[in-house]
Design a protein around this motif. Structure first.
Motif, PDB file in Angstrom:
ATOM      1  N   GLN A   1       0.818  -1.209   0.000  1.00  0.00           N
ATOM      2  CA  GLN A   1       0.000   0.000   0.000  1.00  0.00           C
ATOM      3  C   GLN A   1       0.853   1.261   0.000  1.00  0.00           C
ATOM      4  O   GLN A   1       0.560   2.232  -0.702  1.00  0.00           O
ATOM      5  CB  GLN A   1      -0.941  -0.002   1.211  1.00  0.00           C
ATOM      6  CG  GLN A   1      -2.098  -0.974   1.087  1.00  0.00           C
ATOM      7  CD  GLN A   1      -3.138  -0.486   0.089  1.00  0.00           C
ATOM      8  OE1 GLN A   1      -2.896  -0.473  -1.120  1.00  0.00           O
ATOM      9  NE2 GLN A   1      -4.306  -0.097   0.581  1.00  0.00           N
ATOM     10  N   TYR A   2       1.914   1.242   0.809  1.00  0.00           N
ATOM     11  CA  TYR A   2       2.787   2.408   0.906  1.00  0.00           C
ATOM     12  C   TYR A   2       3.438   2.703  -0.445  1.00  0.00           C
ATOM     13  O   TYR A   2       3.418   3.843  -0.926  1.00  0.00           O
ATOM     14  CB  TYR A   2       3.856   2.180   1.972  1.00  0.00           C
ATOM     15  CG  TYR A   2       4.779   3.366   2.183  1.00  0.00           C
ATOM     16  CD1 TYR A   2       4.504   4.312   3.161  1.00  0.00           C
ATOM     17  CD2 TYR A   2       5.924   3.537   1.397  1.00  0.00           C
ATOM     18  CE1 TYR A   2       5.337   5.407   3.345  1.00  0.00           C
ATOM     19  CE2 TYR A   2       6.762   4.628   1.585  1.00  0.00           C
ATOM     20  CZ  TYR A   2       6.468   5.553   2.558  1.00  0.00           C
ATOM     21  OH  TYR A   2       7.299   6.635   2.731  1.00  0.00           O
ATOM     22  N   VAL A   3       4.025   1.657  -1.057  1.00  0.00           N
ATOM     23  CA  VAL A   3       4.727   1.856  -2.328  1.00  0.00           C
ATOM     24  C   VAL A   3       3.749   2.248  -3.428  1.00  0.00           C
ATOM     25  O   VAL A   3       4.026   3.151  -4.234  1.00  0.00           O
ATOM     26  CB  VAL A   3       5.499   0.576  -2.716  1.00  0.00           C
ATOM     27  CG1 VAL A   3       6.125   0.732  -4.104  1.00  0.00           C
ATOM     28  CG2 VAL A   3       6.592   0.272  -1.690  1.00  0.00           C
ATOM     29  N   LYS A   4       2.605   1.582  -3.479  1.00  0.00           N
ATOM     30  CA  LYS A   4       1.617   1.886  -4.523  1.00  0.00           C
ATOM     31  C   LYS A   4       1.214   3.360  -4.490  1.00  0.00           C
ATOM     32  O   LYS A   4       1.111   4.009  -5.536  1.00  0.00           O
ATOM     33  CB  LYS A   4       0.387   0.989  -4.347  1.00  0.00           C
ATOM     34  CG  LYS A   4      -0.737   1.287  -5.338  1.00  0.00           C
ATOM     35  CD  LYS A   4      -1.957   0.420  -5.085  1.00  0.00           C
ATOM     36  CE  LYS A   4      -3.119   0.814  -5.985  1.00  0.00           C
ATOM     37  NZ  LYS A   4      -4.330  -0.011  -5.739  1.00  0.00           N
ATOM     38  N   HIS A   5       0.997   3.881  -3.306  1.00  0.00           N
ATOM     39  CA  HIS A   5       0.503   5.254  -3.200  1.00  0.00           C
ATOM     40  C   HIS A   5       1.593   6.306  -3.362  1.00  0.00           C
ATOM     41  O   HIS A   5       1.290   7.511  -3.295  1.00  0.00           O
ATOM     42  CB  HIS A   5      -0.261   5.429  -1.884  1.00  0.00           C
ATOM     43  CG  HIS A   5      -1.591   4.746  -1.894  1.00  0.00           C
ATOM     44  ND1 HIS A   5      -1.830   3.577  -1.210  1.00  0.00           N
ATOM     45  CD2 HIS A   5      -2.747   5.035  -2.549  1.00  0.00           C
ATOM     46  CE1 HIS A   5      -3.078   3.190  -1.410  1.00  0.00           C
ATOM     47  NE2 HIS A   5      -3.647   4.046  -2.220  1.00  0.00           N
ATOM     48  N   GLN A   6       2.827   5.872  -3.604  1.00  0.00           N
ATOM     49  CA  GLN A   6       3.881   6.815  -3.984  1.00  0.00           C
ATOM     50  C   GLN A   6       3.904   7.037  -5.493  1.00  0.00           C
ATOM     51  O   GLN A   6       4.558   7.965  -5.987  1.00  0.00           O
ATOM     52  CB  GLN A   6       5.265   6.293  -3.539  1.00  0.00           C
ATOM     53  CG  GLN A   6       5.393   5.962  -2.063  1.00  0.00           C
ATOM     54  CD  GLN A   6       5.007   7.102  -1.157  1.00  0.00           C
ATOM     55  OE1 GLN A   6       5.534   8.212  -1.271  1.00  0.00           O
ATOM     56  NE2 GLN A   6       4.062   6.845  -0.254  1.00  0.00           N
ATOM     57  N   LEU A   7       3.196   6.189  -6.239  1.00  0.00           N
ATOM     58  CA  LEU A   7       3.203   6.264  -7.695  1.00  0.00           C
ATOM     59  C   LEU A   7       2.209   7.307  -8.204  1.00  0.00           C
ATOM     60  O   LEU A   7       1.258   7.669  -7.503  1.00  0.00           O
ATOM     61  CB  LEU A   7       2.846   4.893  -8.279  1.00  0.00           C
ATOM     62  CG  LEU A   7       3.806   3.748  -7.953  1.00  0.00           C
ATOM     63  CD1 LEU A   7       3.229   2.421  -8.446  1.00  0.00           C
ATOM     64  CD2 LEU A   7       5.173   3.995  -8.575  1.00  0.00           C
TER      65      LEU A   7
END
Length: 255
Positions: free
Chosen positions: A179-185
């Motif tokens: 979730q953290y990485v996805k929402h950095q995109l």
């Protein structure tokens, strides 16, 4: 006054003699647990605070996650993070659990995959975190270890990118990291995804060879949990408190 100054110097010198810089091996970036470029993240901040409470400073050493156990076995450092009995490490040197992960399988919602159990991963291209074969149980190992379309990566941001690009069918990783990485995109790359809860919540410990240091770590960790400092750090990084067992939920859409 002179007596007080002398006493202060003696006490300070005594504390300094016991204080030391503790070298801690950390698997590199697993945000929000470890954010190496910021020297931060839940695990780092928790362990740093525990060691500070014990009178020590932390010196993090970032390595690929799969190397942590082997470095600890060589006796080259004081502490290794994010380990459990599934790793190639002596269980006797593990602390009480200090962090909990929930590994899940993630797919793009538009692929409409029916994944309800580990066997359903057969026939799909699967990318997992480094050491997943060792720590996710015998069924996962027996099912995927010899599949040609299975691979592991240390860079978990790369896992997310490959999944969202459609280059792989399924990513196996911790749900908070995903979730953290996805929402950095960028928004246009944040395709709808579905999580499939195939694995239980996993507890991880620190490996500390020195028995006295390990016992002190456990004592301070228990204090942090009791007085609320542990929960405060969880809240800071948006993590759920898995200390108490949670019921498993059916697959659901992630926005």
């Amino acid at each position: 006054m002179h007596y007080i100054v002398v006493l202060f110097i003696i006490l300070f010198s005594s504390n300094a003699a016991f204080a030391k810089q503790i070298e801690v091996v950390v698997g590199w970036t697993k945000p929000p647990y470890v954010i190496s470029e910021q020297d931060s993240g839940f695990e780092l901040e928790l362990v740093r605070a525990i060691l500070l409470e014990m009178g020590h400073d932390m010196a993090p050493i970032y390595v690929p996650f799969g190397r942590t156990a082997s470095i600890m076995k060589k006796g080259e450092v004081d502490i290794g993070l994010t380990l459990n009995p599934g790793h190639d490490i002596d269980p006797a040197i593990l602390t009480d659990a200090y962090v909990y992960y929930q590994n899940v399988a993630v797919s793009r919602t538009d692929r409409n995959f029916e994944i309800h159990e580990i066997q359903d991963l057969v026939g799909h291209s699967v990318i997992a975190f480094q050491t997943a074969i060792s720590v996710l149980g015998e069924e996962f190992k027996d099912t995927l270890a010899h599949q040609k379309n299975y691979m592991e990566l240390a860079q978990q941001d790369r896992q997310v990118s490959l999944l969202l690009l459609g280059s792989v069918d399924v990513a196996v990783m911790d749900r908070n990291i995903f979730q953290y990485v996805k929402h950095q995109l960028p928004l246009e790359k944040q395709h709808d995804t579905t999580i499939h809860e195939l694995f239980p919540v996993s507890a991880y410990s620190a490996a500390i060879s020195d028995e006295k240091l390990r016992n002190q770590f456990n004592e301070v960790l228990a204090l942090f949990i009791k007085d609320g400092r542990y929960q405060s750090l969880l809240d800071q990084f948006g993590l759920f408190n898995f200390i108490e067992d949670q019921p498993m939920q059916p697959a659901k859409k992630l926005n």
